[in-house]
Design a protein around this motif. Structure first.
Motif, PDB file in Angstrom:
ATOM      1  N   ILE A 144       0.835  -1.202   0.000  1.00 31.48           N
ATOM      2  CA  ILE A 144       0.000   0.000   0.000  1.00 31.48           C
ATOM      3  C   ILE A 144       0.871   1.253   0.000  1.00 31.48           C
ATOM      4  O   ILE A 144       0.617   2.213  -0.738  1.00 31.48           O
ATOM      5  N   ALA A 145       1.916   1.255   0.833  1.00 27.82           N
ATOM      6  CA  ALA A 145       2.820   2.407   0.870  1.00 27.82           C
ATOM      7  C   ALA A 145       3.451   2.641  -0.498  1.00 27.82           C
ATOM      8  O   ALA A 145       3.628   3.788  -0.924  1.00 27.82           O
ATOM      9  N   SER A 146       3.774   1.572  -1.222  1.00 32.46           N
ATOM     10  CA  SER A 146       4.377   1.715  -2.550  1.00 32.46           C
ATOM     11  C   SER A 146       3.376   2.247  -3.558  1.00 32.46           C
ATOM     12  O   SER A 146       3.651   3.212  -4.289  1.00 32.46           O
ATOM     13  N   VAL A 147       2.215   1.631  -3.613  1.00 35.84           N
ATOM     14  CA  VAL A 147       1.228   1.965  -4.646  1.00 35.84           C
ATOM     15  C   VAL A 147       0.750   3.406  -4.516  1.00 35.84           C
ATOM     16  O   VAL A 147       0.575   4.114  -5.512  1.00 35.84           O
ATOM     17  N   MET A 148       0.553   3.858  -3.283  1.00 37.02           N
ATOM     18  CA  MET A 148      -0.036   5.172  -3.095  1.00 37.02           C
ATOM     19  C   MET A 148       0.943   6.317  -3.325  1.00 37.02           C
ATOM     20  O   MET A 148       0.515   7.468  -3.462  1.00 37.02           O
ATOM     21  N   VAL A 149       2.233   6.051  -3.393  1.00 35.54           N
ATOM     22  CA  VAL A 149       3.189   7.142  -3.617  1.00 35.54           C
ATOM     23  C   VAL A 149       3.705   7.170  -5.050  1.00 35.54           C
ATOM     24  O   VAL A 149       4.194   8.212  -5.505  1.00 35.54           O
ATOM     25  N   MET A 150       3.598   6.081  -5.773  1.00 35.33           N
ATOM     26  CA  MET A 150       4.230   6.017  -7.088  1.00 35.33           C
ATOM     27  C   MET A 150       3.430   6.786  -8.131  1.00 35.33           C
ATOM     28  O   MET A 150       2.204   6.701  -8.202  1.00 35.33           O
ATOM     29  N   ARG A 151       4.153   7.560  -8.936  1.00 36.50           N
ATOM     30  CA  ARG A 151       3.587   8.359 -10.014  1.00 36.50           C
ATOM     31  C   ARG A 151       4.426   8.132 -11.277  1.00 36.50           C
ATOM     32  O   ARG A 151       5.553   7.643 -11.196  1.00 36.50           O
ATOM     33  N   PRO A 152       3.935   8.503 -12.449  1.00 33.87           N
ATOM     34  CA  PRO A 152       4.699   8.238 -13.671  1.00 33.87           C
ATOM     35  C   PRO A 152       6.012   9.009 -13.787  1.00 33.87           C
ATOM     36  O   PRO A 152       6.873   8.626 -14.566  1.00 33.87           O
ATOM     37  N   ASP A 153       6.182  10.128 -13.051  1.00 31.22           N
ATOM     38  CA  ASP A 153       7.403  10.913 -13.193  1.00 31.22           C
ATOM     39  C   ASP A 153       8.220  10.882 -11.911  1.00 31.22           C
ATOM     40  O   ASP A 153       7.710  10.589 -10.826  1.00 31.22           O
ATOM     41  N   PHE A 154       9.488  11.221 -12.044  1.00 27.77           N
ATOM     42  CA  PHE A 154      10.444  11.131 -10.938  1.00 27.77           C
ATOM     43  C   PHE A 154      10.066  12.056  -9.782  1.00 27.77           C
ATOM     44  O   PHE A 154       9.996  11.627  -8.623  1.00 27.77           O
ATOM     45  N   HIS A 155       9.843  13.326 -10.059  1.00 31.39           N
ATOM     46  CA  HIS A 155       9.702  14.299  -8.977  1.00 31.39           C
ATOM     47  C   HIS A 155       8.494  13.997  -8.107  1.00 31.39           C
ATOM     48  O   HIS A 155       8.585  14.013  -6.875  1.00 31.39           O
ATOM     49  N   ARG A 156       7.354  13.717  -8.737  1.00 34.77           N
ATOM     50  CA  ARG A 156       6.160  13.453  -7.931  1.00 34.77           C
ATOM     51  C   ARG A 156       6.300  12.145  -7.154  1.00 34.77           C
ATOM     52  O   ARG A 156       5.817  12.030  -6.023  1.00 34.77           O
TER      53      ARG A 156
END
Length: 720
Positions: free
Chosen positions: A400-412
């Motif tokens: 859950i911690a991984s899925v909720m923070v990952m975005r397509p770009d580096f900065h976000r």
């Protein structure tokens, strides 16, 4: 940007709170929805049912805070259905690791591809993964799983009903988008007072156009004030640009320039008044001085006088629409040319083929969305598998911690990872301490969950770290209410959260999707689109028909879209710890300035496009063809790292001048375009030796930045 500086910036980005972005009334209404479902479930069911219902209501309510132009109640219902489906499917496969892991990988991969549709779809899809991981621990049979899925969907229904019964600033986001567009044009007019060749950023107009697209049902209730001013703002921009430009408008010095400054200031006051009226839904209040200024055109002559007369007419239309629109409602067609209809937004059912096409376009190895989906599936599966092997219990905290923070770009991704980890750790520690101190009391935990949800909603749009602190506390109280909190300690939850965050950060470093190497391609796309727009404007002088004007508008929108893609890529590239490839930072800035100048020259031409069907400059067709051909070939040359050439444009300009150009102003604008193209060639054209020298200088700049950040002599990450 170096790695130390990148980490420092992303750390602070999650700790900033902008008061203007806080919406406490919306947060209160959504928290009330959570309270209703918790109270009903505790009264009629059990704490486990209350936990499922609350999770559905919380996630559906959170989805309504995303930036979207669809009705919030539709978003809440859609999120509730998605959460319920993920819970049911997850429980059916949760019996064996061999069946659940493939399902989790597939579900997270599809959730990652949802970013192809937009950020709202991507974020909502990520919440369904969290629902699948958490709520499958609550049911004990297939029948109970169906019941829990229905209760989760009910949470979305409750949020939708509250939105319907207690609307807060109905059409508020649409009003803000249109008002921001008018205010941006007003700011541009004031910039032109001091800098007659200032560039205009069309992003507010693009946002307003996106907001103007509505479904047929929305069109029946949309306020009339939201119909016409956007199109007028589009036409006002070239008018004020032509008035201010010293080459084709008011003279550079003297009484004419002073008069132009006064008129620009008056136009800005009128636009600001219209923006305030539309934003608040109140009558227009324009200073009399501003109106009087726009009535006189003395001192100015020629194209400048024509620009003022056109500007005064457009501003009068904007005020009339704003005034009438705030007094009356419901008008399905826009103000403007006959037959102009509202911009159509597909309904949810008709959106399915649009989604399929969008996802299909992203199914390629170099797509940031596709790479995000692969990272998401790999990290969620690996995190769940590792956590399942650890003697900690409730291993879903890691994925859950991984899925909720990952975005397509580096900065976000990194900004949200750092902020979420910090906020989650604090929230978990505090909430778990409260749970252990109070003992098992479902009603108390339910009340604390509602308070945490309200605070999380309040900060969801700003101060992400603080929002995640309350979100983590909400989940802890929810699981405690459902009887799931006692066998897991604070250190265990901290370890799993850190594990998930570390996997997310590592995944982007191992399988990145950097924007820096793609800058030449984005720049080439923008150049080609700008060339088509400039050619479409010129063809309106040679053949001013309705079809030509439609082609010009279509080309302008495509040019703005390409410019936005370049700007987004450029902004992301500046935040990436990657060495430049193909374009150094200075070259990118110079190329952007040149293309903005090229676009500005086309905008000046657009201001005086003939409104009748009488040809104004037949020779413009030759220059239009040359511009379109040369810019298309130059775009291909830039992708292959070859120097661009403008031979056709030079020959067409010489032929046009030899035949005798009818309008000196139009000829000057054509030369402005030629000058901008030469500046672009200067920015991107280099010999192999110059490229090597530029690369060495850029590496020296990176090295100096590393040393300034305390990073020693370690070079920046090359990336892939």
């Amino acid at each position: 940007m170096t790695w130390p500086r990148a980490f420092r910036e992303v750390l602070w980005s999650g700790l900033k709170i902008e008061e203007t972005r806080l919406e406490p009334l919306l947060a209160l209404r959504t928290a009330v929805g959570v309270a209703i479902v918790i109270g009903l479930a505790l009264w009629l069911g059990s704490p486990a049912y209350a936990a499922s219902a609350a999770l559905g209501a919380f996630s559906a309510g959170g989805a309504t805070f995303q930036r979207t132009w669809r009705p919030r109640k539709v978003i809440a219902l859609g999120a509730g259905v998605g959460l319920a489906l993920s819970t049911l499917v997850g429980y059916l496969a949760a019996g064996q690791l061999a069946t659940f892991l493939p399902l989790l990988a597939l579900w997270t991969f599809v959730s990652g591809l949802a970013w192809a549709v937009g950020s709202t779809a991507g974020i909502v899809a990520a919440t369904t993964v969290g629902s699948m991981l958490v709520t499958i621990t609550l049911p004990t049979s297939v029948g109970r799983a169906l019941e829990h899925a229905g209760i989760i969907a009910l949470g979305g229904v409750v949020q939708a009903v509250l939105i319907l019964l207690f609307p807060i600033r109905r059409w508020g986001a649409h009003r803000d988008a249109l008002a921001d567009a008018l205010a941006a044009v007003a700011d541009y007019a004031r910039q032109l007072r001091h800098n007659p060749t200032a560039r205009f950023d069309p992003e507010p107009l693009m946002t307003a156009r996106d907001a103007a697209a509505v479904t047929p049902s929305q069109a029946r209730t949309r306020p009339a004030a939201l119909h016409g001013p956007r199109g007028l703002a589009e036409r006002i921009v070239p008018a004020i640009a032509a008035l201010a430009d010293p080459d084709v408008g008011a003279p550079a010095e003297g009484p004419g320039r002073d008069r132009a400054r006064e008129l620009l200031d008056g136009a800005a006051d009128v636009l600001d008044a219209a923006a305030r009226s539309i934003r608040r839904g109140t009558p227009v209040e324009v200073p009399h001085k501003a109106v009087d200024l726009l009535r006189g055109t003395e001192v100015l002559e020629g194209p400048a006088r024509q620009a003022v007369e056109r500007l005064a007419g457009l501003l009068g239309e904007a005020l009339e629409i704003a005034e009438c629109g705030n007094a009356h409602r419901g008008m399905p067609a826009q103000h403007g040319p006959a037959g102009t209809q509202f911009l159509v937004r597909p309904t949810l059912f008709r959106l399915i083929p649009v989604i399929v096409r969008a996802v299909r376009r992203e199914l390629r190895h170099d797509s940031p969305v596709f790479r995000h989906a692969v990272r998401l599936a790999a990290v969620a599966t690996l995190g769940y598998l590792i956590a399942a092997r650890l003697p900690l219990g409730h291993g879903y905290w890691a994925p859950i911690a991984s899925v909720m923070v990952m975005r397509p770009d580096f900065h976000r991704t990194y900004a949200r990872a750092v902020a979420r980890l910090a906020g989650t750790l604090v929230g978990v520690v505090l909430a778990t301490g409260v749970v252990r101190a109070l003992g098992p009391d479902a009603h108390v935990f339910g009340a604390l969950a509602v308070v945490s949800a309200g605070l999380s909603y309040t900060l969801v749009r700003t101060g992400y770290a603080y929002s995640q602190c309350f979100t983590a506390a909400y989940v802890v109280f929810l699981l405690g209410m459902g009887g799931q909190a006692w066998e897991q300690t604070v250190p265990e939850r901290m370890v799993l959260t850190l594990l998930g965050g570390a996997l997310a950060i590592l995944a982007y470093a191992v399988f990145p999707a950097w924007e820096t190497p793609r800058l030449p391609e984005r720049l080439a796309d923008w150049l080609a689109a700008n060339g088509r727009y400039a050619a479409a404007v010129l063809r309106n002088y040679a053949e001013p028909t309705r079809e030509r004007r439609a082609d010009m508008r279509s080309a302008q929108l495509a040019s703005r879209k390409a410019r936005a893609a370049w700007q987004e890529a450029y902004d992301r590239a500046k935040q990436e710890p990657v060495r430049p490839r193909g374009l150094t930072s200075r070259e990118a800035e110079e190329a952007q300035e040149a293309l903005e100048g090229f676009d500005r020259a086309a905008t000046l031409m657009e201001n005086r496009v003939p409104q009748d069907d009488n040809p104004f400059a037949l020779q413009a067709e030759g220059l239009a063809k040359a511009l379109e051909t040369d810019t298309a070939e130059a775009a291909a040359d830039m992708r292959e790292h070859r120097n661009p050439d403008w031979g056709r444009v030079e020959n067409a300009l010489q032929a046009w001048e030899g035949a005798g150009a009818r309008s000196p102003a139009l000829r000057r604008e054509a030369h402005l375009q030629k000058r901008a193209l030469e500046d672009l060639a200067t920015a991107v054209s280099r010999t192999p030796l110059e490229r090597d020298v530029g690369s060495v200088r850029e590496e020296q700049r990176v090295q100096e930045a590393v040393e300034a950040d305390g990073g020693g002599s370690e070079p920046a990450h090359q990336g892939g």
